[in-house]
Structure formats: structure tokens, C-alpha cells
Design an enzyme around this catalytic site. Structure first.
Site, short mmCIF file in Angstrom:
data_model
loop_
_atom_site.label_atom_id
_atom_site.label_comp_id
_atom_site.label_asym_id
_atom_site.label_seq_id
_atom_site.Cartn_x
_atom_site.Cartn_y
_atom_site.Cartn_z
N ASP A 1 37.27 27.34 50.25
CA ASP A 1 37.53 28.76 50.20
C ASP A 1 38.84 29.16 49.37
O ASP A 1 39.67 28.48 49.13
CB ASP A 1 37.77 29.27 51.68
CG ASP A 1 37.78 30.63 51.85
OD1 ASP A 1 36.71 31.26 51.26
OD2 ASP A 1 38.37 31.31 52.52
N GLU B 1 39.72 31.52 44.13
CA GLU B 1 39.52 32.56 43.34
C GLU B 1 41.05 32.52 42.06
O GLU B 1 40.62 32.59 40.97
CB GLU B 1 39.53 33.92 43.44
CG GLU B 1 38.27 34.36 44.10
CD GLU B 1 37.95 33.65 45.61
OE1 GLU B 1 38.91 33.15 46.17
OE2 GLU B 1 36.76 33.61 45.93
#
Length: 349
Positions: A309, A312
């Protein structure tokens, strides 16, 4: 089948291409490519009705025509139609025309795809960096074009069968008892369940590759018991490593220079769940391999899958950003009249 590439500037080796036998070619129509102070620009004519597929995870439908997409990953939970980017960057387009072709733009930087949105007969691709590699594949059928691209970029990894099943995932499960109750509840209701995802509360202070020993000190037994019932535990791992000299993963990565740095060579520090954190430089093969080895401890406890997770990477704020705000505030306070505008404070930096 034809395959060709065009190297622009001095691109980074992203590792996206796994074969090295595509030579640079002069076959490109260089009128399609231009460079200026704003970066790289590419234009391609599109026949009316030609399907344009690709770009991976994105809102809207399979045919990308008529919209603008951006490879600039965003941790955005609201997947509305106006969003240009989501969680992944897949810079490949398949154009289904009389001679089907694939265009792949190999760059880790910001890149925008205007797929017949501004002009209904043209594709415009703009990249902030003038350093990238373009791959162009042509074939007799779309299937053959995709097969050639898979040879170029590597075949997909096949997940284990359980990973194709049903997963229960939400933030807030904080104890072993809760995980057992979830599994039992699904079975009592005769509902399918193959995985339960473990969010950040299983960790010690949200530090990757650690355990909250109070609540999950017996994770190996929990994993084994659930597996007996056909359920796997899938713990989360975040990209941010807590800035903590007493935390071995942070200390080792810092000593070996495995974290992303700013232009001055100092580690870039951003705030995520554990507080101020640093981020592995996954374009460094040694750093990527080192990070991969950290999973072994959880594998030894019977864990067979992971939820990676915040890649980005997602940030709440950064230390450089806070430093800039402090400078703005200090400049603001220097104005004796008390009427110094925010714009004036910023311009004085």
C-alpha cells in the site's frame, strides 16, 4: 510483426522492459515528436472509430477515446469520472486499427495522454521530462501485438489460486480475536472467504515488518488456524519506513543509502501513518532487493500474500513542505503593518 524504439535524451532504466534486442530505429516519423522547455510532446493521428485500449487502472470504460489520463499516481479514494489518475501508471496504449499497434512510453515521471479529447482525430502525449524511451509494436492482429508486448515487458506473474477468491478488507481490526470472529462469521453465514486483509494495526507503531506483540504475538498460530479453514491472512506493508534510529529497517536502509533523496543528497522525509518516514528507492536494484528480503520474517510465520500500500507514494505532508510553510510564516510575521499578503510572503522566499 515489427518492433522499434526511439530513445529521447538520457532516460532512467526503469526495469519495465526485460529484453534488450529492440534496436533504436530511424523508422519513427520524427514529426510526431518534439521537445521544448515544457518537456516531451508526441502526436499521432487516429482513424474515426478506432478503439484505443490500455493505460491500466483508470476510470471510465475500456475505450479511452474522448478523455485525458495522467500517469501521476494519486492515493484518491473518490474514483469519480473527472479523475485523470488513480493508483497505477501503465503507459501502454493498444490502437485497434487496420494494422494494430502498441505504443509504450517508458518513463517514471509525469506523463499525460490526451486520447482524442482535445482533437477527436489525434492522440497527444506530453511528458514533463524530455528523457524517455518510446517503443512501437505493430502486428497483424491485436492479440499478436499484445503477445509481442508481453515478450517485451515480461509475462504476467500468475497469482496463487486463493488470490482470485473473496477478500475481506477494512481498516479497524485491532486484535487476533476480531480476525477469528470475522472468519467464523463468514463460515456461519455460508459466505465465501479466501483472505482477510490486515491493516496497519497489526504492526508495532505502524513500522513495516514488525508485530504488535500484545495483540498479534501469536500470528503464526493464527495464520495456521485460518489456513486450515481455507483462509489466508494478507498483512499490509506501506512504502514509508518510519524515521526512527531504534528501528532496524530504517537504520540499515539509511546506512546503505537505500532511501530516496533530495537534490542535496539528504533523504526525502514525508509524513504517513508512522509519522515522519523515508521511502525506499525502488529504481536502485540493491535497494529493491533489500526491501524484498524484509518480508522473510512474515513468510516464516506462514504468511503467503501481502497488500503493498501507499506506493504512489502517498503522503500527508513532507518535511520540506513544512519548512517552506515555516519560512512563509516567519516572513509574514516580519511585516510591521500586519497586512503583508500571503502572496507577498511566498514571493519573498
Amino acid at each position: 510483426m515489427t518492433a522499434e524504439k526511439l530513445t529521447i535524451g538520457t532516460p532512467l532504466d526503469t526495469g519495465a522492459v526485460v529484453i534488450g534486442d529492440v534496436p533504436d530505429t530511424e523508422g519513427f516519423d520524427r514529426a510526431q515528436v518534439s521537445l521544448d522547455d515544457s518537456g516531451f510532446h508526441f502526436t499521432l493521428s487516429l482513424e474515426p472509430g478506432a478503439l484505443v485500449l490500455g493505460l491500466g487502472e483508470a476510470v471510465r470504460g475500456q475505450n479511452k477515446r474522448g478523455h485525458i489520463y495522467e500517469s501521476w499516481n494519486s492515493d484518491d479514494f473518490s474514483h469519480t469520472e473527472d479523475k485523470r489518475s488513480l493508483y497505477g501508471s501503465h503507459n501502454m496504449l493498444l490502437i485497434d486499427r487496420p494494422s494494430p499497434e502498441i505504443w509504450f512510453f517508458d518513463t517514471p515521471g509525469r506523463i499525460t495522454f490526451d486520447v482524442a479529447a482535445t482533437d477527436p482525430d489525434r492522440l497527444f502525449v506530453d511528458a514533463a521530462s524530455p528523457n524517455l524511451t518510446i517503443y512501437h509494436l505493430q502486428a497483424a492482429t491485436p492479440l499478436e501485438a499484445v503477445q509481442e508486448f508481453r515478450r517485451l515487458a515480461g509475462k504476467s506473474w500468475l497469482p496463487p489460486l486463493f488470490a482470485l477468491g473473496a477478500a475481506q478488507s477494512r481498516w479497524g481490526y485491532r486484535t487476533e480475536t476480531e480476525f477469528r470472529e470475522i472468519a467464523s462469521g463468514y463460515r456461519q453465514l455460508d459466505l465465501p472467504l479466501d483472505m482477510i486483509c490486515m491493516d496497519i494495526d497489526y504492526m508495532d507503531g505502524f513500522r513495516d515488518f514488525t508485530l504488535n506483540q500484545t495483540e498479534f504475538g501469536n500470528l503464526k498460530q493464527l495464520s495456521a488456524d485460518l489456513k486450515q479453514d481455507g483462509i489466508r491472512l494478507i498483512p499490509i506493508i506501506d512504502a514509508g519506513i518510519k524515521e526512527d534510529p531504534d528501528y532496524g529497517v530504517y537504520r540499515e536502509g539509511l546506512e546503505k543509502g537505500y532511501f530516496c533523496t533530495m537534490e542535496n543528497g539528504e533523504p526525502f522525509v514525508g509524513a504517513v501513518w508512522p509519522g515522519f518516514s523515508v521511502f525506499p528507492d525502488f529504481l536502485n536494484p540493491e535497494a529493491a532487493a533489500w526491501f524484498g528480503r524484509q518480508y522473510q520474517g512474515l513468510l516464516d510465520l506462514g504468511i503467503e500474500g501481502f497488500w503493498n500500500d501507499m506506493n504512489e507514494p502517498a503522503l500527508f505532508f513532507s518535511r520540506p513542505g513544512l519548512d517552506k510553510l515555516n519560512r512563509i510564516w516567519n516572513q509574514f510575521q516580519k511585516d510591521e503593518s500586519g497586512f503583508l499578503s500571503f502572496e507577498s510572503a511566498v514571493s519573498g522566499l
